[in-house]
Every structure is written in structure tokens, then in C-alpha cells.
Scaffold this motif. Structure first.
Motif, PDB file in Angstrom:
ATOM      1  N   LEU B  63      34.220  40.480  42.775  1.00 23.88           N
ATOM      2  CA  LEU B  63      33.944  41.399  43.875  1.00 23.88           C
ATOM      3  C   LEU B  63      33.237  40.663  45.007  1.00 23.88           C
ATOM      4  CD1 LEU B  63      32.814  44.541  41.871  1.00 23.88           C
ATOM      5  CD2 LEU B  63      34.916  44.226  43.134  1.00 23.88           C
ATOM      6  N   GLN B  66      35.765  38.644  46.871  1.00 29.16           N
ATOM      7  CA  GLN B  66      36.612  39.481  47.712  1.00 29.16           C
ATOM      8  C   GLN B  66      35.914  39.844  49.002  1.00 29.16           C
ATOM      9  OE1 GLN B  66      38.066  42.991  45.823  1.00 29.16           O
ATOM     10  NE2 GLN B  66      39.417  41.814  44.513  1.00 29.16           N
ATOM     11  N   ASN B  69      35.687  36.777  51.174  1.00 25.75           N
ATOM     12  CA  ASN B  69      37.008  36.480  51.722  1.00 25.75           C
ATOM     13  C   ASN B  69      37.250  37.260  53.008  1.00 25.75           C
ATOM     14  OD1 ASN B  69      37.726  34.729  49.747  1.00 25.75           O
ATOM     15  ND2 ASN B  69      39.178  36.068  48.719  1.00 25.75           N
ATOM     16  N   PRO B 367      42.567  25.159  44.858  1.00 25.18           N
ATOM     17  CA  PRO B 367      42.328  26.146  45.922  1.00 25.18           C
ATOM     18  C   PRO B 367      42.919  27.508  45.565  1.00 25.18           C
ATOM     19  CG  PRO B 367      43.281  24.122  46.825  1.00 25.18           C
ATOM     20  CD  PRO B 367      43.311  23.990  45.331  1.00 25.18           C
ATOM     21  N   ARG B 368      43.908  27.520  44.671  1.00 27.41           N
ATOM     22  CA  ARG B 368      44.513  28.807  44.281  1.00 27.41           C
ATOM     23  C   ARG B 368      43.875  29.333  43.000  1.00 27.41           C
ATOM     24  NH1 ARG B 368      50.925  28.742  45.150  1.00 27.41           N
ATOM     25  NH2 ARG B 368      50.606  30.957  44.799  1.00 27.41           N
ATOM     26  N   ASN B 370      41.854  31.756  42.450  1.00 31.63           N
ATOM     27  CA  ASN B 370      41.842  33.221  42.283  1.00 31.63           C
ATOM     28  C   ASN B 370      43.071  33.709  41.529  1.00 31.63           C
ATOM     29  OD1 ASN B 370      39.470  33.399  43.597  1.00 31.63           O
ATOM     30  ND2 ASN B 370      40.305  34.223  45.501  1.00 31.63           N
ATOM     31  N   GLU B 371      44.199  33.071  41.809  1.00 26.42           N
ATOM     32  CA  GLU B 371      45.427  33.484  41.138  1.00 26.42           C
ATOM     33  C   GLU B 371      45.437  33.020  39.683  1.00 26.42           C
ATOM     34  OE1 GLU B 371      48.972  32.931  44.039  1.00 26.42           O
ATOM     35  OE2 GLU B 371      47.171  32.145  44.982  1.00 26.42           O
ATOM     36  N   GLU B 374      43.198  35.345  37.819  1.00 28.77           N
ATOM     37  CA  GLU B 374      43.787  36.667  37.628  1.00 28.77           C
ATOM     38  C   GLU B 374      44.820  36.648  36.507  1.00 28.77           C
ATOM     39  OE1 GLU B 374      45.513  40.499  38.436  1.00 28.77           O
ATOM     40  OE2 GLU B 374      46.636  38.617  38.438  1.00 28.77           O
ATOM     41  N   THR B 378      43.697  39.075  33.261  1.00 27.90           N
ATOM     42  CA  THR B 378      44.441  40.301  32.969  1.00 27.90           C
ATOM     43  C   THR B 378      45.167  40.178  31.631  1.00 27.90           C
ATOM     44  OG1 THR B 378      46.239  39.468  34.326  1.00 27.90           O
ATOM     45  CG2 THR B 378      44.792  41.084  35.342  1.00 27.90           C
ATOM     46  N   ASN B 381      42.687  40.676  28.806  1.00 25.12           N
ATOM     47  CA  ASN B 381      42.420  42.106  28.745  1.00 25.12           C
ATOM     48  C   ASN B 381      43.567  42.857  28.057  1.00 25.12           C
ATOM     49  OD1 ASN B 381      42.888  44.826  30.666  1.00 25.12           O
ATOM     50  ND2 ASN B 381      40.821  44.544  29.874  1.00 25.12           N
ATOM     51  N   ARG B 400      52.995  32.341  34.492  1.00 29.06           N
ATOM     52  CA  ARG B 400      52.339  32.607  35.772  1.00 29.06           C
ATOM     53  C   ARG B 400      51.654  31.354  36.310  1.00 29.06           C
ATOM     54  NH1 ARG B 400      49.255  38.226  35.646  1.00 29.06           N
ATOM     55  NH2 ARG B 400      49.124  37.763  37.864  1.00 29.06           N
ATOM     56  N   ARG B 403      54.058  29.078  38.050  1.00 32.86           N
ATOM     57  CA  ARG B 403      54.401  29.490  39.403  1.00 32.86           C
ATOM     58  C   ARG B 403      53.272  29.165  40.393  1.00 32.86           C
ATOM     59  NH1 ARG B 403      56.047  35.429  39.299  1.00 32.86           N
ATOM     60  NH2 ARG B 403      55.721  34.959  37.133  1.00 32.86           N
TER      61      ARG B 403
END
Lengths: 310, 406
Positions: B63, B66, B69, B367-368, B370-371, B374, B378, B381, B400, B403
Motif C-alpha cells: 500500500l 502504491q 507511485n 525494476p519490475r 512489483n509484478e 504479485e 497471489t 494465497n 508468470r 513473462r
């Protein structure tokens, strides 16, 4: 020379008089101009910009300048299981909560319209869910549905049923979200419908009473037909907001378990705000925009259809 | 006339007062802002003309990121100093959101933090405090049943079973960890994965071992299935673990260093009963843990660059580091403070924490990120909620990550 000057004056006068006493076409353009300018600044430009960005490879985390990539973002969508899931969830939420909140809202409106002595407690209780911010409603209901501390499981236990872990199962989590949205949205529906109910002349019911029509018959023959325009307006608002569902699932499940309750709006937010992939986020937003446009067009046709009938 | 003059005087005074610099410092709401405030009060007393205001936001690392950002993509100048999770300095520097700090000498810090804050030879942020994940345990219960702190997860499960059988207390959980789709769940996944000697990224390229990933996910799921952890573990976030442990409802808990100070507080049910150890390994593997910690960055859009850098240097100084270790149980980023007598008196287990922090592994640096995060959290979870099997989950993470890190 003199003649020329006179001609110049003449044309100037003509232009001036055209402005002061415009013909119909000019007048139409003049009158429409403010709206047209406003529309282009507020809608055409942002939407155009959005569509343009959706063709770019524009990711702030890459550190590279933006690059035109054609339909690559849309191509990516086709192979993206989360996109399909989020879109399907969004449509399903719309299909469940729009009729759901309409029915509950209609019921509430009818209740509030009953000739009570004290109308205000009923109306106040209608206002409260509507006035509550969406994210706050989501937060409250996330607690209500919490498997250990939640009031929902407590109530289930009290009537002898076992509590469930709502947010552990996609189906239950989805149910919890839909119930919350219906709770929140039906008060909005009820308020619009209540306004509609109050425009129906009391004399119609009195006449129906004289003719011996019962309450149910009165509802279907007087209330419902006269409410139709109001209901359609309420449905348009509600459907479009439900296609944009974000706050309640965001606060309740964050899209979980896994990504099973993510909505399109949440996925757009994630790609733009969290992943800073503005190109892909814009492409997703274009899809959502398209969806909203289709639905609106459908409703507008419905209204036009009903207008020609009446 | 006198009134007018007086009014003018007051006005002049007011402008003089507002000539002082006010720095705005962003702190996550889980970052013990009350204790940082005490540090700032001292700084203000020593530096007249500088006021520091704390802006709180983001209860979790995600949070917080975000929020930052949005503020920083807008080039908003309202924040001067930013508290950043250790996974962020590289990202923020790549995006051009933080200013380099030229004067800093990084050699006095623990190596991991010197590295995390240096990008392309430039110091982009300074350490606020170190951290890693530890195993908190109930010393009293382990002693009662003659058990030692477990070194493998199997031992932990056996110990939890033994205590549960003996205690006959349905409110007592064996193990609490983070299963909610938050940043902490990334570490949940990585700890047993690393323990098998595997990496996620090697030399900047994806180096994913699906089998090890399956084993990691299956391990956590087995805790939920066999009753060592709660059935609703997929709902549990970091601070839920801390609260439950503090209330005396948990035998073993996976948590960060901050939890210590709170378990020793007045409203804690476990004062004097808490032990801290290295996280267990998978059987046959080596004990591994996740590197944490937070850093101070100076916003590139701040209008008070010099003042902000000065403040950050102070906040990262050995003096503040020691104060925060004693008062907030935040691990110092200076190696010598772990043996400091005042520190070990307040937080005795810090004496043993240094080698653990020094061997903690950083999460994938990209740098990516966050992806990457995620995709992992997830899936963790979803597996814990029983929506996905561990094998499918591992395959999904791999697909994922491929990619993202192509």
C-alpha cells in the motif's frame, strides 16, 4: 481607392451584422460551440489520449522511452488469464448485483412509501448505506465476513450452522462481495425509485380502490408501469457503476483468494498504479470503456423502444 | 494606529517563523512512527529552523508503494524524505524518483544494506534499520515439553503436535505465518524455496526450479491441512501473526524483528516467555531467511534537497540506529551495534541476530519487482486457500515470472 475603402467597410459591416444577427446555421454553431468545446476538453481529448496510449509500449519501470507497439497490448490481453477472469468477474457481478439491488431497492422504496406516521427513520436508514464511502463499506463487510471475528459467522453459529472461511473459497468470497454490493447499492436504487413513486398521483389508486382492484393488481397495473422510466434510469446508473466495481472487492478480498475475485477495474489499477505499465493499463481501460458504451447503447435503445410504444 | 503597527509586527513575525524549512517525511503506519517522532524532536532541537512533519500512510509495504507511485509519477514535491522497503531503492532509482546522496560512506553498514542502497555506483538511499524473518517461539512451552527450538520444519510440526496434545487448548495454534496476498507472503514462499539451495534470479536471468517451488508451497499447505496452522491462514497478515503471538495463542510464529518490542509491552501475555531463533530449514536443506529492512530516500522532487539529505544522514546515523534498537527493537544496520551493551540489555537476542541478518537473502532485484511480487503472493494465497494445488501454483508462478523477466 475610396471605393475600395467603402467596400472594406461594407464587408466589415456585413461580418458584424452576421455576428449580431446570425442566420440559423451560424446561430446553431454558436450555441453548440460551448458544449462542443467542453465535450472535447472533458471527454474527446482524454478518451483519444487513452486510446493512443493503449497502442504504446509505455512502462515506467523499464526506464525506456515510450514506443509505438500497435496492437501488442491487445494481443497480450488475449493470452492473459487474469484479464479474462477479471472481465468475467466484472460481468458476473453486474449480472448478479444489478437485478439484486433493483429488487431489494424496490422493496425498500415501497416500504418507505407506506403511509407511516414516522417516515424519517425509514428514510434515514435508506440514506446511510448510500452516504457511506464504498471503501468504508468494503472495510466494514470484510470484518463482518471475517472467519474468526466476523458477525456473519457468529450469526451462523447462533442458529446452529457451522461458520465458514468466506475468503478462502472463490465462490464464498464472491458471494460475500455481491451481498455487500447489493446492500450498498440498493439504497441508491431505493431513493431513485422512491422519488418515482411519489410522482404517481394518489388519485389513480383511489380510482382503482373504487373499481375494486386489490393491492397486488394495483402494483402491477399502476405502480410498475408508471415506475418504468425511473427504473430504467436507475438501472443505467447502476449497471455502469457496477461495470466499474473496484472499492468493495478491493477492500474485502484484494482480488483473492489468488486472483479469483479480481475485477477489471482492479486489474487496470494494478497495472497502472502498481506495475506502472501505462500502455497495458490503458488498453484494459479501453476495453472497459467499450463495455460501458455497449451497455449504455443497449439501455438507450430500450428507452427509445419504450417511448415509441407509449 | 498602534493596533495597525501591532498587527504589522505580528505579520512580520509570522513570515519570519515560516522562513524555517518544514520537511515532510513519509513513514509507513506500521513503521513505529511514535518512536521516530522522538528522534525527530531531538533533531529539531539541535537544528533550529528545521521542522519535520511525519506523514503516515500505507499499513503494508504494498500500500505504501502504491501511494508513493502515484505521488512520485506526478512529480509531486510535497514529500521530502521517504521511508522505503529494502526492495524499493533500486526501483525508485531506476525511475528517477530519488536523489543520490554523494557524501555517504557505505562501508560502515552491513554489506547487504550497502548493496541494496547502491545502484550503478551511486548511493540512492541510506539504511533506516535492518531486518530479517525470524522464528519466534514460546520458550516456556518448549521448556515444559523438553523441546529445543526446531531446526527443520518437520521438527517444528512434530513439536507443535506434541505441545498441542499436551496443552489440550483449542485456542492455541502451532504456527502462524503470512498467507494473505501481501508482500510478506513472498517471503513465505521464498524461505523454504531458498532452503533447498535454489535461486529465483541468477545473473539477472530467471532461474526458477519448479520442483523446489512445489515443495515450498506444499510445505505451507501441509501446515494448514494437518492443523499446525489455522485453517484460515490465507487471511493472516504480518501484524495478525504478531497480535496472536502476543496474546499467547501461538507456539511458533514467523515474523520480523519489530514484533519483539511489542511482545515485551505492558499488554503482552507472553512477557519473559519469548524466544527468537533462526527460521527452520526443509529437511536436508540449509536454514534460510528473507532479508528485510527499510531505507531513507530523498525524493528527487523535494524542494529542500540539502536539508532533506542532512536529515536522512542523521536518521541513518549510528546514534539513531542504537536508539531505535533499544526503543523499537529495530535491528541496527551497523554490525558493531549488535554487541553494544545497551542494546543487548534491552534486546538480548540481538547478540545472536547478526549472523542471521548477514546471511539473509534479498528478494529478486529487478525494476519490475512489483509484478514478480504479485505473481508470487497471489499464488501463495491461492494455494493456502485451497484454490490451486501446489504443483499448479508452482507452474503458474513460473509462467508468470517468465513473462515478467523475459
Amino acid at each position: 481607392m475610396v471605393k475600395n475603402a467603402a467596400a472594406r467597410v461594407d464587408t466589415r459591416r456585413a461580418t458584424l451584422s452576421r455576428w449580431l444577427d446570425p442566420d440559423e446555421t451560424t446561430l446553431a454553431i454558436l450555441l453548440l460551440a460551448p458544449t462542443a468545446i467542453l465535450l472535447s476538453v472533458m471527454i474527446v481529448y482524454p478518451v483519444g489520449r487513452l486510446i493512443y496510449t493503449s497502442f504504446l509500449d509505455l512502462s515506467l519501470t523499464s526506464g525506456l522511452p515510450s514506443r509505438f507497439s500497435g496492437l501488442a497490448n491487445y494481443q497480450q490481453m488475449l493470452d492473459d488469464p487474469v484479464f479474462w477472469q477479471a472481465t468475467w468477474n466484472t460481468i458476473l457481478i453486474t449480472l448478479i448485483t444489478v437485478p439484486g439491488s433493483l429488487l431489494v431497492g424496490l422493496g425498500l422504496a415501497l416500504l418507505a412509501n407506506l403511509p407511516f406516521q414516522m417516515k424519517w427513520p425509514m428514510r434515514l436508514s435508506l440514506l446511510i448505506p448510500w452516504a457511506l464511502p464504498l471503501s468504508f463499506a468494503g472495510l466494514i463487510f470484510a470484518w463482518f465476513f471475517h472467519s474468526e471475528y466476523g458477525v456473519v459467522n457468529d450469526m451462523l453459529n447462533r442458529i446452529g450452522l457451522p461458520g465458514v472461511i468466506w475468503f478462502n473459497s472463490p465462490r464464498l468470497a464472491f458471494t460475500a462481495i455481491c451481498l455487500t454490493i447489493i446492500w450498498k447499492a440498493s439504497s441508491f436504487m431505493a431513493m431513485i425509485i422512491l422519488a418515482g413513486l411519489q410522482t404517481i398521483p394518489r388519485s389513480l389508486y383511489e380510482a382503482a380502490d373504487v373499481d375494486g382492484a386489490g393491492r397486488v393488481r394495483q402494483f402491477f397495473e399502476i405502480t410498475l408501469p408508471l415506475l418504468k422510466p425511473t427504473i430504467v434510469v436507475a438501472l443505467i446508473f447502476r449497471t455502469i457503476t457496477s461495470l466499474q466495481t473496484f472499492d468493495i472487492p478491493y477492500m474485502m478480498t484484494g482480488g483473492g483468494p489468488g486472483t479469483s475475485t479480481a475485477t477489471l477495474a482492479m486489474y487496470i489499477h494494478q497495472n497502472t498504479v502498481s506495475f506502472l505499465d501505462l500502455g497495458y493499463g490503458s488498453a484494459l481501460a479501453v476495453v472497459m470503456f467499450g463495455l460501458s458504451m455497449c451497455v449504455t447503447a443497449l439501455y438507450l435503445r430500450m428507452i427509445r423502444g419504450s417511448e415509441t410504444v407509449s | 494606529m498602534a493596533g495597525l503597527l501591532l498587527g504589522f509586527g505580528a505579520f512580520a513575525f509570522a513570515t519570519a517563523a515560516s522562513a524555517e524549512t518544514t520537511l515532510k517525511m513519509f513513514v509507513t503506519s506500521q513503521g513505529q512512527p511514535g518512536i521516530w517522532r522522538k528522534v525527530l524532536d531531538q533533531y529539531e532541537a539541535r537544528n533550529p529552523g528545521v521542522k519535520v512533519a511525519i506523514e503516515l500512510g500505507g499499513a503494508t509495504s504494498d500500500l505504501q508503494a502504491q501511494y508513493l507511485n502515484t505521488v512520485l509519477t506526478a512529480k509531486d514535491s510535497s514529500l521530502d524524505v521517504l521511508m522505503l522497503d529494502v526492495i524499493r531503492p533500486a526501483q525508485f532509482a531506476a525511475a528517477g524518483w530519488t536523489s543520490p546522496i554523494a557524501s555517504a560512506n557505505m562501508s560502515s553498514y552491513l554489506r547487504a544494506y550497502a548493496e541494496a542502497n547502491t545502484v550503478d555506483g551511486k548511493v540512492v538511499a541510506l539504511p533506516a534499520f535492518a531486518d530479517s524473518m525470524f522464528l519466534y517461539y514460546r520458550k516456556d512451552l518448549l521448556d515444559k515439553y523438553g523441546l529445543k527450538p526446531p531446526t527443520t520444519w518437520d521438527e517444528l510440526a512434530t513439536a507443535a503436535k506434541k505441545i498441542a496434545d499436551g496443552e489440550q487448548n483449542p485456542g492455541l495454534q502451532g504456527l502462524s505465518f503470512q498467507g494473505k496476498a501481501i508482500e510478506g507472503a513472498v517471503c513465505t514462499f521464498l524461505v523454504p524455496y531458498w532452503s533447498q539451495g535454489k535461486a529465483v534470479v541468477k545473473d539477472g536471468k530467471l532461474d526458477f526450479d519448479r520442483e523446489a517451488a512445489t515443495k515450498s508451497l506444499a510445505l505451507w499447505k501441509s501446515f494448514a491441512d494437518n492443523g499446525v496452522a489455522k485453517k484460515n491462514i490465507a487471511e493472516v497478515a504480518t501484524d495478525d501473526t504478531r497480535k496472536e503471538f502476543q496474546a499467547g495463542n501461538v507456539v511458533f510464529a514467523v515474523n520480523w524483528a519489530y514484533a519483539w518490542a511489542m511482545t515485551q509491552g505492558a499488554d503482552s501475555a507472553v512477557v519473559g516467555k519469548v524466544g527468537v531463533a533462526r527460521l527452520p530449514a526443509v529437511t536436508g536443506g540449509e536454514q534460510a531467511t528473507c532479508l528485510g529492512g527499510w531505507e531513507w530516500g530523498v525524493s528527487a522532487f523535494s524542494k529542500n534537497q540539502e536539508e532533506a539529505k542532512k536529515l536522512v544522514e542523521y536518521l541513518s546515523s549510528p546514534e539513531v540506529s542504537k536508539f531505535m534498537a533499544i526503543n523499537g527493537s529495530l535491528l541496527p544496520s551497523y554490525p558493531n551495534l549488535y554487541r553494544d551493551a545497551d542494546v543487548t540489555k534491552a534486546v538480548p537476542w540481538f547478540a545472536d541476530a547478526q549472523p542471521i541478518v548477514e546471511t539473509a537473502k534479498p528478494r529478486p532485484v529487478t525494476p519490475r519487482y512489483n509484478e514478480v511480487s504479485e505473481a508470487i503472493r497471489t499464488t501463495v494465497n491461492a494455494v493456502l486457500a485451497g484454490v490451486t494445488t501446489p504443483a499448479d501454483g508452482a507452474a503458474q508462478i513460473e509462467a508468470r515470472l517468465k513473462r515478467i523477466l523475459r
